[in-house]
Motif scaffolding. Sequence first.
Motif, PDB file in Angstrom:
ATOM      1  N   ILE A  43       0.942  -1.148   0.051  1.00 24.48           N
ATOM      2  CA  ILE A  43      -0.013   0.028  -0.131  1.00 24.48           C
ATOM      3  C   ILE A  43       0.821   1.393   0.041  1.00 24.48           C
ATOM      4  O   ILE A  43       1.479   1.627   0.915  1.00 24.48           O
ATOM      5  CB  ILE A  43      -0.917   0.141   1.222  1.00 24.48           C
ATOM      6  CG1 ILE A  43      -1.668  -1.182   1.304  1.00 24.48           C
ATOM      7  CG2 ILE A  43      -1.685   1.486   1.419  1.00 24.48           C
ATOM      8  CD1 ILE A  43      -2.398  -1.669   2.590  1.00 24.48           C
ATOM      9  N   ALA A  44       1.025   1.805  -1.186  1.00 20.55           N
ATOM     10  CA  ALA A  44       2.189   2.923  -1.337  1.00 20.55           C
ATOM     11  C   ALA A  44       1.936   3.974  -0.439  1.00 20.55           C
ATOM     12  O   ALA A  44       2.908   4.884   0.008  1.00 20.55           O
ATOM     13  CB  ALA A  44       1.957   3.231  -2.712  1.00 20.55           C
ATOM     14  N   LYS A  45       0.926   4.277   0.057  1.00 24.12           N
ATOM     15  CA  LYS A  45       0.565   5.574   1.060  1.00 24.12           C
ATOM     16  C   LYS A  45       0.984   5.189   2.410  1.00 24.12           C
ATOM     17  O   LYS A  45       0.992   5.846   3.227  1.00 24.12           O
ATOM     18  CB  LYS A  45      -0.751   6.108   0.764  1.00 24.12           C
ATOM     19  CG  LYS A  45      -1.802   5.097   1.206  1.00 24.12           C
ATOM     20  CD  LYS A  45      -3.262   5.734   0.872  1.00 24.12           C
ATOM     21  CE  LYS A  45      -4.639   4.428   1.208  1.00 24.12           C
ATOM     22  NZ  LYS A  45      -5.571   4.680   0.517  1.00 24.12           N
ATOM     23  N   ASP A  46       1.193   3.828   2.663  1.00 24.58           N
ATOM     24  CA  ASP A  46       1.796   3.282   4.035  1.00 24.58           C
ATOM     25  C   ASP A  46       3.206   3.345   4.147  1.00 24.58           C
ATOM     26  O   ASP A  46       3.895   2.412   3.525  1.00 24.58           O
ATOM     27  CB  ASP A  46       0.986   1.968   4.426  1.00 24.58           C
ATOM     28  CG  ASP A  46       1.342   1.596   5.544  1.00 24.58           C
ATOM     29  OD1 ASP A  46       1.335   2.251   6.593  1.00 24.58           O
ATOM     30  OD2 ASP A  46       1.734   0.165   5.667  1.00 24.58           O
ATOM     31  N   ARG A  47       3.820   4.108   4.902  1.00 30.10           N
ATOM     32  CA  ARG A  47       5.518   4.004   4.961  1.00 30.10           C
ATOM     33  C   ARG A  47       5.825   2.556   5.349  1.00 30.10           C
ATOM     34  O   ARG A  47       6.911   2.360   4.785  1.00 30.10           O
ATOM     35  CB  ARG A  47       5.603   5.101   6.064  1.00 30.10           C
ATOM     36  CG  ARG A  47       7.032   5.300   6.115  1.00 30.10           C
ATOM     37  CD  ARG A  47       7.443   6.290   7.359  1.00 30.10           C
ATOM     38  NE  ARG A  47       8.804   6.494   7.650  1.00 30.10           N
ATOM     39  CZ  ARG A  47       9.564   7.445   7.133  1.00 30.10           C
ATOM     40  NH1 ARG A  47       9.109   8.401   6.068  1.00 30.10           N
ATOM     41  NH2 ARG A  47      10.947   7.581   7.301  1.00 30.10           N
ATOM     42  N   ASP A  48       5.489   1.995   6.464  1.00 30.56           N
ATOM     43  CA  ASP A  48       5.800   0.755   6.685  1.00 30.56           C
ATOM     44  C   ASP A  48       5.863  -0.417   5.639  1.00 30.56           C
ATOM     45  O   ASP A  48       6.611  -0.996   5.237  1.00 30.56           O
ATOM     46  CB  ASP A  48       4.978   0.162   7.764  1.00 30.56           C
ATOM     47  CG  ASP A  48       5.321   0.716   9.292  1.00 30.56           C
ATOM     48  OD1 ASP A  48       6.379   1.316   9.218  1.00 30.56           O
ATOM     49  OD2 ASP A  48       4.657   0.714  10.309  1.00 30.56           O
ATOM     50  N   SER A  49       4.595  -0.346   4.819  1.00 29.71           N
ATOM     51  CA  SER A  49       4.498  -1.132   3.656  1.00 29.71           C
ATOM     52  C   SER A  49       5.672  -0.935   2.685  1.00 29.71           C
ATOM     53  O   SER A  49       6.469  -1.889   2.099  1.00 29.71           O
ATOM     54  CB  SER A  49       3.162  -1.137   3.007  1.00 29.71           C
ATOM     55  OG  SER A  49       2.922  -1.824   1.955  1.00 29.71           O
ATOM     56  N   VAL A  50       5.629   0.434   2.377  1.00 25.60           N
ATOM     57  CA  VAL A  50       6.924   0.891   1.320  1.00 25.60           C
ATOM     58  C   VAL A  50       8.157   0.207   1.797  1.00 25.60           C
ATOM     59  O   VAL A  50       9.041  -0.096   1.143  1.00 25.60           O
ATOM     60  CB  VAL A  50       6.907   2.616   1.092  1.00 25.60           C
ATOM     61  CG1 VAL A  50       8.110   2.993   0.412  1.00 25.60           C
ATOM     62  CG2 VAL A  50       5.651   2.739   0.464  1.00 25.60           C
ATOM     63  N   ARG A  51       8.550   0.639   3.225  1.00 24.85           N
ATOM     64  CA  ARG A  51       9.911   0.054   3.786  1.00 24.85           C
ATOM     65  C   ARG A  51       9.980  -1.288   3.629  1.00 24.85           C
ATOM     66  O   ARG A  51      11.215  -1.754   3.178  1.00 24.85           O
ATOM     67  CB  ARG A  51       9.863   0.641   5.202  1.00 24.85           C
ATOM     68  CG  ARG A  51      11.257   0.556   5.885  1.00 24.85           C
ATOM     69  CD  ARG A  51      11.149   0.793   7.184  1.00 24.85           C
ATOM     70  NE  ARG A  51      10.244   0.338   7.976  1.00 24.85           N
ATOM     71  CZ  ARG A  51      10.256   0.255   9.445  1.00 24.85           C
ATOM     72  NH1 ARG A  51      11.025   0.801   9.909  1.00 24.85           N
ATOM     73  NH2 ARG A  51       9.459  -0.646  10.001  1.00 24.85           N
ATOM     74  N   GLN A  52       8.988  -2.298   3.911  1.00 24.56           N
ATOM     75  CA  GLN A  52       8.994  -3.436   3.607  1.00 24.56           C
ATOM     76  C   GLN A  52       9.500  -3.815   2.264  1.00 24.56           C
ATOM     77  O   GLN A  52      10.181  -4.778   1.949  1.00 24.56           O
ATOM     78  CB  GLN A  52       7.878  -4.282   3.913  1.00 24.56           C
ATOM     79  CG  GLN A  52       8.001  -5.525   4.461  1.00 24.56           C
ATOM     80  CD  GLN A  52       9.139  -5.995   5.486  1.00 24.56           C
ATOM     81  OE1 GLN A  52       9.202  -5.319   6.411  1.00 24.56           O
ATOM     82  NE2 GLN A  52       9.868  -7.050   5.271  1.00 24.56           N
ATOM     83  N   VAL A  53       8.925  -3.174   1.267  1.00 19.13           N
ATOM     84  CA  VAL A  53       9.193  -3.507  -0.184  1.00 19.13           C
ATOM     85  C   VAL A  53      10.535  -3.303  -0.678  1.00 19.13           C
ATOM     86  O   VAL A  53      11.585  -4.036  -1.015  1.00 19.13           O
ATOM     87  CB  VAL A  53       8.265  -2.788  -1.041  1.00 19.13           C
ATOM     88  CG1 VAL A  53       8.735  -2.857  -2.578  1.00 19.13           C
ATOM     89  CG2 VAL A  53       6.652  -3.224  -1.022  1.00 19.13           C
ATOM     90  N   LEU A  54      11.150  -1.982  -0.125  1.00 13.39           N
ATOM     91  CA  LEU A  54      12.471  -1.559  -0.274  1.00 13.39           C
ATOM     92  C   LEU A  54      13.397  -2.875   0.459  1.00 13.39           C
ATOM     93  O   LEU A  54      14.508  -3.124  -0.205  1.00 13.39           O
ATOM     94  CB  LEU A  54      12.829  -0.239   0.261  1.00 13.39           C
ATOM     95  CG  LEU A  54      12.268   0.803  -0.444  1.00 13.39           C
ATOM     96  CD1 LEU A  54      12.441   2.272   0.143  1.00 13.39           C
ATOM     97  CD2 LEU A  54      12.897   0.900  -1.912  1.00 13.39           C
ATOM     98  N   LEU A  55      12.953  -2.955   1.518  1.00 13.82           N
ATOM     99  CA  LEU A  55      14.073  -3.985   2.301  1.00 13.82           C
ATOM    100  C   LEU A  55      14.128  -5.478   1.709  1.00 13.82           C
ATOM    101  O   LEU A  55      15.097  -6.116   1.376  1.00 13.82           O
ATOM    102  CB  LEU A  55      13.359  -4.279   3.739  1.00 13.82           C
ATOM    103  CG  LEU A  55      13.862  -3.220   4.829  1.00 13.82           C
ATOM    104  CD1 LEU A  55      13.128  -3.417   6.015  1.00 13.82           C
ATOM    105  CD2 LEU A  55      15.515  -3.241   5.221  1.00 13.82           C
ATOM    106  N   GLU A  56      12.938  -5.737   1.161  1.00 11.28           N
ATOM    107  CA  GLU A  56      12.856  -7.212   0.414  1.00 11.28           C
ATOM    108  C   GLU A  56      13.836  -6.998  -0.887  1.00 11.28           C
ATOM    109  O   GLU A  56      14.382  -8.072  -1.278  1.00 11.28           O
ATOM    110  CB  GLU A  56      11.397  -7.512   0.052  1.00 11.28           C
ATOM    111  CG  GLU A  56      10.703  -8.018   1.074  1.00 11.28           C
ATOM    112  CD  GLU A  56      11.255  -9.158   2.082  1.00 11.28           C
ATOM    113  OE1 GLU A  56      11.863 -10.160   1.383  1.00 11.28           O
ATOM    114  OE2 GLU A  56      10.839  -9.338   3.030  1.00 11.28           O
ATOM    115  N   LEU A  57      13.781  -5.849  -1.518  1.00 14.44           N
ATOM    116  CA  LEU A  57      14.535  -5.643  -2.804  1.00 14.44           C
ATOM    117  C   LEU A  57      16.092  -5.531  -2.250  1.00 14.44           C
ATOM    118  O   LEU A  57      16.617  -6.480  -2.877  1.00 14.44           O
ATOM    119  CB  LEU A  57      14.285  -4.214  -3.215  1.00 14.44           C
ATOM    120  CG  LEU A  57      15.188  -3.901  -4.562  1.00 14.44           C
ATOM    121  CD1 LEU A  57      15.229  -4.946  -5.759  1.00 14.44           C
ATOM    122  CD2 LEU A  57      14.979  -2.530  -5.148  1.00 14.44           C
ATOM    123  N   LEU A  58      16.267  -5.108  -1.118  1.00  9.00           N
ATOM    124  CA  LEU A  58      17.641  -4.972  -0.662  1.00  9.00           C
ATOM    125  C   LEU A  58      18.315  -6.471  -0.292  1.00  9.00           C
ATOM    126  O   LEU A  58      19.214  -7.048  -0.562  1.00  9.00           O
ATOM    127  CB  LEU A  58      17.827  -3.960   0.467  1.00  9.00           C
ATOM    128  CG  LEU A  58      17.767  -2.809  -0.012  1.00  9.00           C
ATOM    129  CD1 LEU A  58      17.572  -1.713   1.455  1.00  9.00           C
ATOM    130  CD2 LEU A  58      19.058  -2.219  -0.630  1.00  9.00           C
TER     131      LEU A  58
END
Lengths: 179, 289
Positions: free
Chosen positions: A154-169
């Motif tokens: 959910i792009a408007k949710d910071r935690d959700s975005v952070r999780q996506v970035l972490l998974e990419l890393l």
Amino acid sequence: MQTVKMVVTGPFSSGKTEFIRSISEIQVVSTEKSLSKDTAEAAQKEATTVAMDFGRITVDDELTLFLFGTPGQRRFDFMWEILAEGMLGFIVMVDSSKPETFREAKTILETFRAYAPTPYVVAANKQDHPDAWKPEDLRIVLRLDPEVKLLPCIAKDRDSVRQVLLELLYTILEEMETN
Amino acid sequence: MPLQGNLRDFSTTQLLNLVNLSKRTGLLTIFDGITTNELDAMKQPKQIPGAERARIAFHQGRLVYASAANQDSSLVAVLNKAGKLNNEQARQLRERMGSLGDKGLAMRLIGAKYVTQGDILAAVKQNILDIVFNLMTLQEGPFRFDDNQSPGSDVILVPIELEPVIIEGGRRIKEAGEIDKVIGSLDVSLKFAENAKQKFKGVHLTVDEWKIVPYVDPKNTLRQIMKVVNMSELQIKRIVYSLNQAGLIEIVNSAKPQVLPQRPNRPTKPPTPPEKRVVLSIIEKLKSM
């Protein structure tokens, strides 16, 4: 000072700008322009990204992560290759509630894979929308291999975005260790 | 929530593949599309569901039932089409069966030794496949998939593995592409070729081909003939195509298919290898945010 770049791509109105806006420490340098009222896109979204969105996360004194969002409209796709150059990895945003964009998302994913075979993840955005397709269905329709990470988002949710970035890393790390 | 979309973005074949891989149970409904003034996210005219066009039911990833709005899928019609009941028998059964459903009728027909259970299953299976193969060639139309829905308690369900259907459907789509080059739409008409009398001499037509021949007349559109002979679009197009290729009939007012432009290929760039230290630092930073 070292800078690294990650690219957020996906079809028009898939949530790329919002994704970057949710996590960037600076106000996103968005190149969004208001759409003229008579265009088709105006019904979808108030403004669209013309060249790119630009967000920043300062890691430490010597390292900064830049997030670049690609323009979703195909007439600006000449920018994609420029943005893809030197990226650490990329995220493909898919609007889970708009099946008409799935094929476009797949094409964009394949195009970016062709630019640079860097690690990537797919974010199934707008999972809070009542018409959203489930990630497991999206995996089948996008014909993603089981090892490709497809993450609810959910792009408007910071935690959700952070999780996506972490998974990419984590994916980038895994690939580095494999190679 | 049901899965919703349009076949122009997500084909019937892809839907079958999705059902097969996720071993789904449910009902897929395909509608005629009513084009609105709105545009969708891909800037194509948005379509809303109109009249129901077809229904396909699945049980644990297997095809079990199909019906199409333009085809009679009642057991009597299906057995008649399969040659297990003649027209007169079919007419009489329709008159007498009253509120008797397909399952009840099947029991009576088997009991009266009109047909065997095998005959019924084979005819129903063939009807399901005809409908599904035809739907696989559709280019557009809104659809909805409702999980755990069934087509009703009085229809005959015949489990069919989806994988061979998808493979055969793919072959037929290719074939349909060739056929569409000759028969652009169902609004074309047919006429006999010159010297038809001589050309028909010594030609052995199939039963289905004979069904079409009496309606060859420039006044009849293919759509009208399809309805009268109770065939699917693909079925009738295949028959007309073969008659046309044999030089027996000609197609009047054929529309040419649209050719879509293709995007040019792009050059690739070599990747830039990242440093592990950098990645670990970013991970730590994100975790602390």
